[in-house]
Motif scaffolding. Sequence first.
Motif, PDB file in Angstrom:
ATOM      1  N   ASN A 100       0.831  -1.205   0.000  1.00 42.87           N
ATOM      2  CA  ASN A 100       0.000   0.000   0.000  1.00 42.87           C
ATOM      3  C   ASN A 100       0.867   1.257   0.000  1.00 42.87           C
ATOM      4  O   ASN A 100       0.577   2.246  -0.690  1.00 42.87           O
ATOM      5  CB  ASN A 100      -0.928   0.006   1.214  1.00 42.87           C
ATOM      6  N   ASN A 101       1.937   1.229   0.777  1.00 43.89           N
ATOM      7  CA  ASN A 101       2.877   2.359   0.765  1.00 43.89           C
ATOM      8  C   ASN A 101       3.555   2.495  -0.596  1.00 43.89           C
ATOM      9  O   ASN A 101       3.773   3.606  -1.089  1.00 43.89           O
ATOM     10  CB  ASN A 101       3.950   2.157   1.844  1.00 43.89           C
ATOM     11  N   ALA A 102       3.867   1.360  -1.200  1.00 40.72           N
ATOM     12  CA  ALA A 102       4.550   1.372  -2.489  1.00 40.72           C
ATOM     13  C   ALA A 102       3.687   2.014  -3.564  1.00 40.72           C
ATOM     14  O   ALA A 102       4.197   2.706  -4.450  1.00 40.72           O
ATOM     15  CB  ALA A 102       4.920  -0.053  -2.894  1.00 40.72           C
ATOM     16  N   ARG A 103       2.391   1.790  -3.509  1.00 39.56           N
ATOM     17  CA  ARG A 103       1.479   2.380  -4.506  1.00 39.56           C
ATOM     18  C   ARG A 103       1.571   3.899  -4.463  1.00 39.56           C
ATOM     19  O   ARG A 103       1.603   4.571  -5.507  1.00 39.56           O
ATOM     20  CB  ARG A 103       0.049   1.917  -4.234  1.00 39.56           C
ATOM     21  N   ARG A 104       1.656   4.470  -3.273  1.00 35.63           N
ATOM     22  CA  ARG A 104       1.753   5.930  -3.165  1.00 35.63           C
ATOM     23  C   ARG A 104       3.088   6.436  -3.710  1.00 35.63           C
ATOM     24  O   ARG A 104       3.160   7.506  -4.315  1.00 35.63           O
ATOM     25  CB  ARG A 104       1.569   6.340  -1.699  1.00 35.63           C
ATOM     26  N   VAL A 105       4.155   5.640  -3.519  1.00 29.45           N
ATOM     27  CA  VAL A 105       5.468   6.036  -4.025  1.00 29.45           C
ATOM     28  C   VAL A 105       5.491   6.029  -5.547  1.00 29.45           C
ATOM     29  O   VAL A 105       5.941   6.970  -6.196  1.00 29.45           O
ATOM     30  CB  VAL A 105       6.568   5.101  -3.476  1.00 29.45           C
ATOM     31  N   ILE A 106       4.980   4.965  -6.148  1.00 28.38           N
ATOM     32  CA  ILE A 106       5.103   4.797  -7.598  1.00 28.38           C
ATOM     33  C   ILE A 106       4.201   5.751  -8.356  1.00 28.38           C
ATOM     34  O   ILE A 106       4.414   6.010  -9.557  1.00 28.38           O
ATOM     35  CB  ILE A 106       4.819   3.329  -8.006  1.00 28.38           C
TER      36      ILE A 106
END
Length: 399
Positions: free
Chosen positions: A375-381
């Motif tokens: 979920n955190n990765a989605r915000r980063v990408i």
Amino acid sequence: MRLAVFLEQYEKGGVDTHLLNLITGWEAAEDSFDIYCNREHKGLGLITEQSTGRACIVTYDSVAYDCVKRKLPKPLRFLLYPFFPFFFCLQYLQAKKLLRDKSYDVLLADNGGYPGGWGVLASIIAARNLRIKRRTLLVHHAADPPRRLWGGFERAVDHAVARACTDIVAVSKATRETLIRHRRIASREAAIQVIYNSVSLASNANTDSDINLRRAYGIDAEFLIGMVGRVEQYKGQEDLIKGFADVPPALRDKMAVVIIGGGADTEVERLRSLAATLGIIDRIHFTGFLNGDPKSLISQLDLLVVLTRDFEGFGLTLGEAMAVDVPVLATSVGAIPEFIDSNCGVLIPPASPMHVTAALAEFASEPAPWRERSNNARRVINSFSVEKMARQFRNVFTR
């Protein structure tokens, strides 16, 4: 603005995807693209199909040393080696002929690694002599040290390329560092700009995006672990197989592994034999190349694994997994730590099946923290959009 893109590739890969994303995200409708691509490139069909209406494709028969070498029987190939500089001169003349009298404003020499496609380097030098105003070298992967026998010649080409470029772009800080350290292609870090790859959030309508991995390969495991990319030793599929074999049976029985991507038959058979020897062949599925939308395929996984052993310029499949909320396990090599940290993925040392075993066991035991990282990765990408990347390139071309 009229732009020429010069490619010399032989296998499908991230360079193709990057170029298609660049054209898709290009917002200036008045600009035009001509893509020069060698006919031997296995990704030519993909580029032609997906760039329809956005770019003109110009194909050529490569006169590259590597291309000619492939056509000779193996026992005779060594006879070509002394003539390597001669082939580079032929590539320069070919690029100059292709680009002459076209009134281009920009040449984008789109290379994989460095030196990578020597025809791409020749196109930069040709563009300078043809007085094309902006000449940008784009490098996706690591730069290799010069070879011993032709080291003097390679350094001369490096010097000519550095003089011919108005701009040099790397897709990561790690790639930029190899250009400076191994080739001294720039005297200072600021001379090479970093523009990160983009990840398209849209599905690709021109692929078979309805492939169902579980149904197609009879997989009924609770967790589907996947690798996506060409099957090659440096990609680390062997490390996944060995690491998976050592997961405690109670946890291993919850998982199945799918390896998506083509490769040399000998390497695929070697990995199949390894899986059979380790007694896990029934849980390892080799699909070969699938003409599916990568994000659609990756979204079916419970965990994407990228185990590159030496260097990764950006890791497009990692970005695509981050875009569709799939947890990632990756090796800490090249540029991967530049956009994946402990908050959005799990990093392990390269070529370490022991660490693969521990990570898979942890995932199968307690997947919730891994999904929280995704979920955190989605915000980063989300910050790596195709439109942002295209704007950065246009800024380079117009400054």
